[in-house]
Design a protein around this motif. Sequence first.
Motif, PDB file in Angstrom:
ATOM      1  N   THR A 161      11.976   4.748  -8.510  1.00 34.17           N
ATOM      2  CA  THR A 161      12.911   5.500  -7.677  1.00 34.17           C
ATOM      3  C   THR A 161      12.227   6.709  -7.043  1.00 34.17           C
ATOM      4  O   THR A 161      12.353   6.947  -5.837  1.00 34.17           O
ATOM      5  N   ALA A 162      11.493   7.475  -7.850  1.00 35.76           N
ATOM      6  CA  ALA A 162      10.816   8.673  -7.338  1.00 35.76           C
ATOM      7  C   ALA A 162       9.754   8.305  -6.303  1.00 35.76           C
ATOM      8  O   ALA A 162       9.618   8.973  -5.273  1.00 35.76           O
ATOM      9  N   ALA A 163       9.022   7.218  -6.561  1.00 39.20           N
ATOM     10  CA  ALA A 163       7.982   6.795  -5.612  1.00 39.20           C
ATOM     11  C   ALA A 163       8.603   6.394  -4.279  1.00 39.20           C
ATOM     12  O   ALA A 163       8.122   6.777  -3.214  1.00 39.20           O
ATOM     13  N   GLY A 164       9.684   5.647  -4.324  1.00 37.46           N
ATOM     14  CA  GLY A 164      10.360   5.244  -3.090  1.00 37.46           C
ATOM     15  C   GLY A 164      10.955   6.427  -2.346  1.00 37.46           C
ATOM     16  O   GLY A 164      10.906   6.491  -1.122  1.00 37.46           O
ATOM     17  N   GLY A 200       0.807  -1.215   0.000  1.00 38.64           N
ATOM     18  CA  GLY A 200       0.000   0.000   0.000  1.00 38.64           C
ATOM     19  C   GLY A 200       0.835   1.258   0.000  1.00 38.64           C
ATOM     20  O   GLY A 200       0.305   2.360   0.112  1.00 38.64           O
ATOM     21  N   GLY A 201       2.135   1.121  -0.147  1.00 38.33           N
ATOM     22  CA  GLY A 201       3.030   2.274  -0.162  1.00 38.33           C
ATOM     23  C   GLY A 201       3.154   2.880  -1.549  1.00 38.33           C
ATOM     24  O   GLY A 201       2.535   2.420  -2.518  1.00 38.33           O
ATOM     25  N   PRO A 202       3.972   3.908  -1.678  1.00 32.58           N
ATOM     26  CA  PRO A 202       4.074   4.658  -2.927  1.00 32.58           C
ATOM     27  C   PRO A 202       4.678   3.887  -4.099  1.00 32.58           C
ATOM     28  O   PRO A 202       4.421   4.236  -5.245  1.00 32.58           O
ATOM     29  N   VAL A 203       5.445   2.836  -3.842  1.00 33.15           N
ATOM     30  CA  VAL A 203       6.045   2.110  -4.961  1.00 33.15           C
ATOM     31  C   VAL A 203       5.094   1.103  -5.599  1.00 33.15           C
ATOM     32  O   VAL A 203       5.354   0.607  -6.687  1.00 33.15           O
ATOM     33  N   ASP A 204       3.988   0.807  -4.929  1.00 32.72           N
ATOM     34  CA  ASP A 204       3.071  -0.216  -5.445  1.00 32.72           C
ATOM     35  C   ASP A 204       2.603   0.070  -6.870  1.00 32.72           C
ATOM     36  O   ASP A 204       2.627  -0.825  -7.727  1.00 32.72           O
TER      37      ASP A 204
END
Length: 142
Positions: free
Chosen positions: A88-91, A25-29
Motif C-alpha cells: 500500500t505504501a509503495a503504491g 519497475g515501479g515502487p510496488v515491485d
Amino acid sequence: MRYCEDRGIVVAAYSPLTSLTKAPGGPVDAPVAAAAAAHGVTAGQVLLRWSLQTGRLPITTSSKPARMQECLGAHAFELANEEVAAITAAGASQPRRFFWLNTQGQFSENPAEEEDNEVSEPLRFFFSGSSLEEEDSKVARE
C-alpha cells in the motif's frame, strides 16, 4: 475507499495487475516480489490477494486456462498486515492512472489529490498494442 466502505459499496479493482504487466519497475515491485517469495506464489497472485485484503474486488481477464488457475491461487494464502502495508505504501508513493484516454481536465494527475468530479463525456480505455496517437486519431474520427 472510506466513502465506499462507510456505505457498503464494494470497489472493483479493474486491471489490478497493471503495475506488473504494463509498468514494471515501479515502487510496488519490491514489496510484491518479497511477499511472493515468502509465500511461494506469483507476483500476480500477491496483487490479487492485496486487492481482496484491502476490500477491493479484483477484475481480471484472460482466455488462458493456466492464468485463470493462477488467479484462483490468490485465495490459497493471506498476506501479513506488514506485507499489505508495504505494498500500500509503495503504491501510494507514486500513484498512477493507467490507459484512460480523453480524460484531460476531468481528473487530477495525482489521484490522491482528486475531488469528486462528474465526467463530462464517456471515457475510452486504451488497450495495449496501439499507440496513444492511434487511439487519439480514432477518437477524432468518431
